[in-house]
Design a protein around this motif. Structure first.
Motif, PDB file in Angstrom:
ATOM      1  N   GLU A 100      37.163  17.528  28.327  1.00  0.00           N
ATOM      2  CA  GLU A 100      37.826  18.016  27.113  1.00  0.00           C
ATOM      3  C   GLU A 100      37.364  17.319  25.913  1.00  0.00           C
ATOM      4  N   ILE A 101      36.936  16.088  25.796  1.00  0.00           N
ATOM      5  CA  ILE A 101      36.318  15.364  24.734  1.00  0.00           C
ATOM      6  C   ILE A 101      35.293  15.944  24.283  1.00  0.00           C
ATOM      7  N   VAL A 102      34.397  16.260  25.350  1.00  0.00           N
ATOM      8  CA  VAL A 102      33.246  16.940  24.756  1.00  0.00           C
ATOM      9  C   VAL A 102      33.383  18.310  24.056  1.00  0.00           C
ATOM     10  N   GLN A 103      34.275  19.044  24.729  1.00  0.00           N
ATOM     11  CA  GLN A 103      34.632  20.069  24.034  1.00  0.00           C
ATOM     12  C   GLN A 103      35.076  19.996  22.497  1.00  0.00           C
ATOM     13  N   SER A 104      35.918  19.026  22.336  1.00  0.00           N
ATOM     14  CA  SER A 104      36.481  18.790  21.188  1.00  0.00           C
ATOM     15  C   SER A 104      35.620  18.559  20.038  1.00  0.00           C
ATOM     16  N   LEU A 105      34.425  17.822  20.452  1.00  0.00           N
ATOM     17  CA  LEU A 105      33.391  17.418  19.659  1.00  0.00           C
ATOM     18  C   LEU A 105      32.603  18.458  19.268  1.00  0.00           C
ATOM     19  N   LEU A 106      32.302  19.470  20.536  1.00  0.00           N
ATOM     20  CA  LEU A 106      31.688  20.532  20.259  1.00  0.00           C
ATOM     21  C   LEU A 106      32.232  21.492  19.219  1.00  0.00           C
ATOM     22  N   ASP A 107      33.584  21.609  19.310  1.00  0.00           N
ATOM     23  CA  ASP A 107      34.402  22.549  18.636  1.00  0.00           C
ATOM     24  C   ASP A 107      34.233  21.912  16.990  1.00  0.00           C
ATOM     25  N   LEU A 108      34.343  20.635  17.027  1.00  0.00           N
ATOM     26  CA  LEU A 108      34.372  20.122  15.212  1.00  0.00           C
ATOM     27  C   LEU A 108      32.772  20.300  14.838  1.00  0.00           C
ATOM     28  N   MET A 109      31.815  20.478  15.701  1.00  0.00           N
ATOM     29  CA  MET A 109      30.521  20.598  15.408  1.00  0.00           C
ATOM     30  C   MET A 109      30.363  21.923  14.834  1.00  0.00           C
ATOM     31  N   ASP A 110      31.155  23.043  15.231  1.00  0.00           N
ATOM     32  CA  ASP A 110      31.009  24.623  15.318  1.00  0.00           C
ATOM     33  C   ASP A 110      31.322  24.556  13.929  1.00  0.00           C
ATOM     34  N   THR A 111      30.849  24.470  12.677  1.00  0.00           N
ATOM     35  CA  THR A 111      31.442  24.555  11.591  1.00  0.00           C
ATOM     36  C   THR A 111      31.502  25.856  11.010  1.00  0.00           C
ATOM     37  N   GLY A 149      19.138  28.555  21.651  1.00  0.00           N
ATOM     38  CA  GLY A 149      19.534  28.299  20.456  1.00  0.00           C
ATOM     39  C   GLY A 149      21.074  27.610  19.842  1.00  0.00           C
ATOM     40  N   ALA A 150      21.449  27.088  21.090  1.00  0.00           N
ATOM     41  CA  ALA A 150      22.766  26.501  20.735  1.00  0.00           C
ATOM     42  C   ALA A 150      23.017  25.158  22.187  1.00  0.00           C
ATOM     43  N   ILE A 151      23.715  24.386  21.637  1.00  0.00           N
ATOM     44  CA  ILE A 151      24.198  23.238  22.560  1.00  0.00           C
ATOM     45  C   ILE A 151      25.451  23.854  23.305  1.00  0.00           C
ATOM     46  N   SER A 152      25.745  23.951  24.713  1.00  0.00           N
ATOM     47  CA  SER A 152      26.755  24.089  25.404  1.00  0.00           C
ATOM     48  C   SER A 152      27.298  22.767  26.123  1.00  0.00           C
ATOM     49  N   VAL A 153      28.652  22.857  26.464  1.00  0.00           N
ATOM     50  CA  VAL A 153      29.397  21.711  26.927  1.00  0.00           C
ATOM     51  C   VAL A 153      28.385  21.347  28.121  1.00  0.00           C
TER      52      VAL A 153
END
Length: 184
Positions: A100-111, A149-153
């Motif tokens: 969940e933490i990783v998902q939140s971090l990736l959500d933030l990065m998905d600007t 071309g993207a980083i996934s969880v």
């Protein structure tokens, strides 16, 4: 081999000990969250900002649960090292809270909100961790293991496990933190 992994654990401890006082405390975790929010230009009061801060609250709870052996609210280097060896190096499970933490971090990065973390978005995180522009491109190429071309969880979590378990250089995990922190 063990020396490389030990150094990586010690390096991440130093990364998490933001104020450099020799222990990881809740204030350090909030400082990390603040650093990321500033890097992404995201206010803590926004929905994405609140989600990240809440994820870092859960991260702190996970750290305390797994690492704070004496339950004093402070995680020393030995406590951190012992817990990381048990949890990750020796094959312990990466729990759902971490995902969940990783998902939140990736959500933030998905600007741009397209549901993907592309190279430009990932570069902001890596620059906040101390990588230069050239290193960011190389790091992204190493972490984007499926080449889409993207980083996934899944790719990020695999890189975290790789960082703590695989002493080889130029693996996906070896690019999570600045090279300067990884030198022995």
């Amino acid at each position: 081999m063990k020396q490389v992994l030990q150094h990586r654990i010690d390096s991440t401890f130093a990364h998490y000990d933001v104020n450099g006082n020799g222990v990881i405390e809740l204030a350090d975790v909030y400082a990390l969250a603040d650093r990321l929010l500033r890097a992404f230009g995201e206010p803590a009061s926004s929905e994405r900002g609140r989600d990240l801060v809440e994820a870092y609250d859960r991260f702190w709870e996970m750290l305390v649960d797994h690492c704070d052996a004496d339950r004093d609210g402070r995680i020393g280097p030995e406590e951190y090292r012992d817990a990381m060896i048990e949890m990750v190096v020796e094959g312990g499970p990466i729990n759902m809270g971490f995902l969940e933490i990783v998902q939140s971090l990736l959500d933030l990065m998905d600007t741009n909100g397209d549901g993907r973390v592309d190279a430009d978005e990932f570069q902001v995180l890596l620059k906040a961790r101390g990588l230069g522009a050239d290193e960011c491109g190389l790091a992204f190429a190493h972490l984007d293991t499926d080449g889409d071309g993207a980083i996934s969880v899944q790719e990020y979590v695999a890189a975290v496990r790789d960082y703590y378990t695989n002493p080889a250089e130029d693996t996906p995990g070896s690019w999570l933190y600045p090279k300067a922190l990884q030198r022995t």
